[in-house]
Design a protein around this motif. Structure first.
Motif, PDB file in Angstrom:
ATOM      1  N   LEU A 129       5.172   1.246  -6.451  1.00  0.00           N
ATOM      2  CA  LEU A 129       4.278   0.944  -5.473  1.00  0.00           C
ATOM      3  C   LEU A 129       4.474   0.511  -4.433  1.00  0.00           C
ATOM      4  N   ASP A 131       7.745  -1.268  -4.656  1.00  0.00           N
ATOM      5  CA  ASP A 131       9.128  -0.765  -4.329  1.00  0.00           C
ATOM      6  C   ASP A 131       8.631   0.243  -3.101  1.00  0.00           C
ATOM      7  N   ARG A 132       7.456   0.636  -3.073  1.00  0.00           N
ATOM      8  CA  ARG A 132       7.583   1.417  -1.539  1.00  0.00           C
ATOM      9  C   ARG A 132       7.115   1.000  -0.747  1.00  0.00           C
ATOM     10  N   LEU A 187       2.874   2.301   6.206  1.00  0.00           N
ATOM     11  CA  LEU A 187       2.927   2.410   5.197  1.00  0.00           C
ATOM     12  C   LEU A 187       2.092   3.400   4.866  1.00  0.00           C
ATOM     13  N   LEU A 191       1.696   6.782   3.208  1.00  0.00           N
ATOM     14  CA  LEU A 191       1.023   7.074   1.357  1.00  0.00           C
ATOM     15  C   LEU A 191      -0.687   8.266   1.203  1.00  0.00           C
ATOM     16  N   ASP A 194       1.274  11.222   1.721  1.00  0.00           N
ATOM     17  CA  ASP A 194       1.873  11.702   0.327  1.00  0.00           C
ATOM     18  C   ASP A 194       0.597  12.018  -0.834  1.00  0.00           C
TER      19      ASP A 194
END
Lengths: 233, 851
Positions: A129, A131-132, A187, A191, A194
């Protein structure tokens, strides 16, 4: 149609300050279905933050019922509410609300650890996360060492940590400049898509609300409009 | 288990990140535990040193004194003691005549036969020329006191005749540790070996001799138990432990022990206070964190677990640091005091005390963390949403319900502290008194703080515009929401109270201890003075150089009459009820009359007589009165040289000074002893170097008068008393310093909450000087109120402790109270400033941006 993830019926909230009584919410009926992206709008003092607090089980209504996934959370005991929050709800606040004494990674890990999960998988998820949200390099930094935008990205990672079905966000870009605000918003939306989360977002920013599939407007504690911009009337 | 592990992990992370703030808390715990273990360890060592001094005065741990040699049964018991590790030596004291040449009359001497291999167990006999008894005394040589050399006109090495034999004078006895506890000390001293005594043939049938069995016991032996056992076997004897050699020393030991454990207790409470304030301030700053954790799914119990562990870690770390502080204290104290007295065995670091200190530190830390920990339940997660919004006002019943855990916690804390106090002081009564005083003080302070804040609010609102803005803001700061003025007032007040209590008790104790051994007590006694010699002796004494300027310490001749008690309230006293040594009370005794009450006599019951009273009156020492079962107002009959007379008991007294001649058990008024034949006892304070000259001068004119020199004995007593005073002063100074530091950290702990306030004020244009002014007003009021309340409570508490626990008199003194109020105000303002320095320096945005 699927059953609603959130259903409010006749919800009121009043506060007795000792000298006088303030009615913040005056009868809210509302249903939110899984996968929806709802923006709640309204002027300052219209009751939108209070409504969000009630949805999260952070406060209890004076009257009415609030069903989360079919369970009435309006009258639950505090510990039971804490469990539900930990399992079903992710939070993003205007002022980030990271724990200042924990590093970025520890902040992201915290919800899982509080739920008793602390295996390798958990750590991997937290790192993924981070990293995301583009912060894998800064995972050992404390909140004070991060910029506002970075802090809010850590907060996003934390909110998604336990894959909650419902994400509540209170002015998530309110404290950020437009560049950082846009980055955080993107973001958040990515998120959300996803992870298949239902997103309820409180804002008074029209542009931000424009991304939502549904816009509810509050005024003086009442819902004055409920629009679905993408759908024909 | 896993839950605790997770909690420990989070707690550790939290603690690690805010190291600096934690140092504050750590410091509080460390100061408390350090004071406790340091003072405790040091006082144990000091107490041991004092006991050693007391043993010196007896030259042994236990002494048995009787007027006949030990029976077979008694010998067997002594042998059993020897088999169990004790060492026993016998001392025989008798009187005899000694002569040198035919020109001078023989002199009555007090002979003391000892075994130089063992005697003395403690202390030393100083000889001139320097040497040891074992090296000097043989079957045919003796050591004598300097006055004997004067009387017989001899020098060291001369030959004298004692009993049937000739002896060589091998040395002069300069000091003798147990001179005061011996008996038959009427004439100059002659020290002789037991074999020498046999050779002289003094111990023939019917000769009057006192036997003393001196026992040196192994450390593990319980002296009081041994004493009780020996008393059964030695029915006629006086059995005493070293602790009761002398009333002044006994009391000094008792008092100082009680005082030191009081100081330990106070160190504990003041330390606990530091811990409580620090933990409270710490958790106050964690409210947001707690709310966030609740938002993301933490249960209250989980958060409580995290902070309990964090506190335990703090308690442990602080406790360990405190042990180091305590070890440092134990190490430094003797160094600082080494000029004044010696610790023979050094100050061993006491592991048991360290562990106790650690345990107590952690217990107290956890106890005091309970209320803030439990208040975690009350933290609403919504806090982070609606911080500024007014909370709904809870109903009266809800308020009571919310207070219940706090009240229960309070009771638990009091009970816990009480248990620790009782354990530390080894006295239930002390624990209860302490906790009672603490609870009452807390309550009073809380009530006053509440009223004060109410009053300030009304006052400031009513006269909002007639007050300068600095004052208005400063005063208003005290009652604003989020200001813990009430809590700070209570803890500051309690701290001031305990700190001042130490000072007040120390002061009253020192004045009592000093009264017990006045520096002008007589060190020369002159016996066998008759009415005929009185005027001449008076003149000799008055002509001595360097007499004390103090009128009371001038040489004095006390009249003595030989009298015997014959009846109490018309009935003969029950001889059977008086065991052993106490039967001497019924023998013929030397008694005196006094018109005006001497300063060192305290009347415990009844009243002293007026000068010239025409009724025959007597005052009796409290122990004697109890032994005889006599009360004030009753009648006691006496016989003096064949004449019978009745006296009414006017008073029961206690002697507060050192008098090597013994405690006067009966004191009469002049009327009672009128007409009886009188002898006089001379007492004087003479510079020790001048004593031999006085002895020669008196002997030249009145050969029958004996001058007894007790300067060296008095020096030992004075030494003990001085040591007690010094240590009491020292320890209380340390405790007061620790108290001040902890109080300062209490004030400094309020720093964090004023950061935002200062930032806002600066943003809207307040200059730094204005901020300093506002803070000063706030701290000044806090300091003054806490000072006034603390000093009033301290006066009350001191009175309670002195009267109930220390059995001492209480005198109110305004000066220390005023000084305390002033110092507290200064301390509060100064630390307030210091703590706010960083707040003042900070740019407002740095603070506000964190919101």
């Amino acid at each position: 149609m699927s059953s609603p993830i959130l259903a409010l019926a006749g919800v009121t909230k009043s506060i007795d300050t000792g000298t006088h009584r303030v009615d913040i919410l005056r009868g809210i009926d509302l249903e939110i279905r899984p996968g929806e992206f709802v923006a709640i709008m309204g002027a300052s003092g219209s009751g939108k933050s209070t409504l969000l607090g009630l949805l999260a089980g952070l406060d209890s209504p004076t009257m009415g019922t609030i069903q989360l996934d079919g369970e009435d959370i309006a009258r639950l005991a505090e510990d039971r509410l804490a469990d539900i929050r930990g399992r079903k709800i992710g939070f993003v606040f205007q002022s980030y609300q990271l724990i200042p004494t924990l590093t970025a990674e520890e902040n992201v890990l915290l919800p899982a650890e509080l739920a008793g999960e602390n295996g390798r998988d958990t750590l991997d998820r937290a790192r993924a996360l981070l990293d995301r949200v583009g912060l894998s390099e800064r995972r050992d930094h404390y909140p004070v060492q991060l910029s506002g935008g970075e802090q809010q990205r850590v907060a996003l990672a934390r909110a998604f940590m336990r894959r909650p079905p419902l994400l509540l966000a209170d002015e998530p870009t309110g404290n950020l400049d437009s560049t950082n605000g846009r980055q955080v918003l993107e973001l958040l939306l990515n998120l959300n898509r996803d992870e298949h989360t239902t997103l309820v977002l409180v804002t008074h920013d029209r542009e931000l609300a424009g991304y939502a599939s549904r816009i509810i407007t509050l005024k003086d504690g009442l819902i004055v409009s409920d629009e679905r911009p993408g759908t024909p009337a | 288990m896993k839950l605790w592990f997770t909690a420990a992990k989070i707690a550790w992370r939290e603690a690690r990140a805010s190291r600096l703030k934690f140092l504050f808390v750590l410091f509080g715990v460390a100061a408390g535990v350090g004071a406790l273990t340091g003072v405790r360890g040091f006082s144990a060592a000091f107490h041991e040193a004092l006991q050693r001094e007391a043993r010196t005065l007896m030259a042994a741990d236990l002494s048995i004194r009787q007027f006949q040699p030990a029976s077979e049964e008694q010998q067997a018991v002594l042998e059993r003691y020897e088999a169990q590790g004790s060492v026993v030596t016998e001392v025989t004291e008798t009187v005899s005549m000694m002569s040198a040449d035919a020109d001078l009359p023989p002199v009555l001497v007090s002979v003391k036969a000892i075994d130089p291999a063992h005697y003395p167990f403690y202390g030393t006999v100083r000889l001139d020329p320097p040497g040891t008894l074992a090296g000097v005394l043989t079957d045919s040589s003796i050591a004598v006191s300097d006055d004997l050399l004067v009387r017989l006109n001899l020098a060291n090495g001369a030959a004298v005749k004692l009993g049937n034999e000739e002896f060589k004078v091998a040395a002069v006895v300069k000091t003798e540790p147990d001179r005061m506890t011996g008996s038959l000390n009427v004439g100059p001293r002659v020290m002789i070996t037991r074999e020498g005594l046999d050779r002289a043939g003094l111990m023939t049938f019917g000769s009057r001799a006192a036997q003393r069995y001196l026992i040196k016991t192994p450390p593990a032996l319980d002296l009081d138990q041994a004493k009780a056992e020996l008393r059964k076997v030695f029915g006629e004897a006086r059995v005493a432990t070293a602790n009761e050699t002398h009333p002044a020393i006994t009391r000094a030991l008792d008092r100082s022990t009680t005082f030191l454990s009081l100081v330990c207790l106070i160190a504990l409470i003041v330390g606990a206070l530091g811990v409580a304030t620090a933990i409270h301030a710490h958790l106050q700053q964690r409210l947001d964190t707690i709310a966030i954790m609740k938002c993301i799914g933490a249960r209250s119990s989980q958060i409580i677990r995290i902070y309990t562990l964090e506190t335990a870690m703090l308690g442990l770390a602080g406790g360990l640091a405190g042990i180091l502080v305590g070890a440092g204290v134990q190490w430094v104290f003797p160094l600082l005091l080494s000029r004044y007295f010696q610790f023979e065995h050094g100050m061993g670091w006491n592991g048991a005390f360290a562990l106790e200190g650690l345990g107590v530190g952690m217990l107290v830390t956890l106890l005091f963390t309970l209320p803030p920990l439990l208040s975690i339940r009350q933290v609403r997660p919504a806090l982070i949403f609606r911080r500024e919004m007014a909370e709904a006002r809870p109903s009266w019943r809800e308020l009571v319900r919310r207070q219940t855990p706090a009240v229960l916690c309070g009771l638990l804390i009091l009970a816990g502290l009480g248990a620790v106090a009782a354990w530390l002081a080894e006295s239930m009564r002390m624990g209860l008194t302490f906790i009672g005083g603490l609870a009452a003080s807390l309550l009073i302070l809380a009530v006053i703080a509440w009223f004060l804040l109410r009053f300030l609010r009304i006052f400031v609102t009513k006269r909002a515009f007639s007050l300068p803005i600095t004052w208005r803001q400063g005063l208003a700061n005290l009652y604003r929401p989020g200001n813990h003025a009430a809590a700070v007032l209570v803890s500051l007040g309690i701290g001031v109270m305990f700190t001042l209590t130490i000072y007040l008790i120390q002061k009253s104790l020192l004045s009592e201890v000093a009264g017990a051994a006045p520096p002008n007590a007589p060190n020369v006694f002159i016996v066998n003075v008759t009415e005929r010699e009185r005027a001449g002796l008076d003149a000799i004494l008055a002509s001595q150089p360097d007499l004390p300027a103090d009128e009371k310490a001038r040489p004095r001749l006390t009249p003595l009459v030989a009298a015997r008690l014959t009846a109490i309230n018309g009935a003969a006293p029950e001889r059977e009820s008086l065991k052993g040594f106490n039967r001497r009370l019924l023998g013929t005794r030397q008694v005196t009359w006094v018109e005006k009450k001497p300063d060192d006599i305290a009347v415990r019951q009844g009243a002293w007589w007026d000068e010239g009273a025409q009724q025959a009156l007597v005052s009796i020492d409290e122990n004697t009165a109890e032994l005889l079962g006599v009360k004030v107002g009753e009648t006691v009959r006496w016989e003096a040289t064949g004449r019978q007379f009745d006296t009414r008991v006017a008073a029961i007294h206690r002697v507060q000074s050192v008098s090597p001649g013994g405690v006067p058990e009966f004191i009469f008024n002049r009327k009672a002893l009128e007409g009886a034949p009188v002898q006089f006892l001379g007492t004087a304070r003479i510079a020790p170097a001048n004593v031999p000259r006085l002895q020669r001068e008196v002997f030249a004119r009145y050969p029958t008068i004996t001058v007894v020199n007790v300067a060296d004995v008095l020096a030992i007593v004075q030494d003990v008393v001085d040591q007690v005073s010094l240590v009491v002063r020292f320890i209380s100074a340390f405790a007061i310093l620790a108290g001040a530091i902890i109080l300062a950290s209490t004030v400094a702990g309020t720093r964090f909450r004023r950061m935002r306030e200062a930032a806002v004020l600066k943003t809207i244009g307040a200059r730094r000087r204005r901020l300093v002014g506002i803070f000063s007003v706030e701290f000044l009021v806090l300091g003054l109120v806490a000072g006034v309340m603390g000093s009033l409570l301290a006066t009350g508490f001191t009175r309670l402790l002195l009267v109930r626990l220390l059995d001492a008199e209480f005198r109110f003194d305004i000066l220390p109270n005023l000084l305390t109020i002033l110092l507290t105000a200064i301390l509060a303002v100064a630390t307030g400033w210091l703590a706010s320095l960083r707040v003042l320096e900070q740019k407002p945005l740095e603070v506000l941006r964190e919101e």
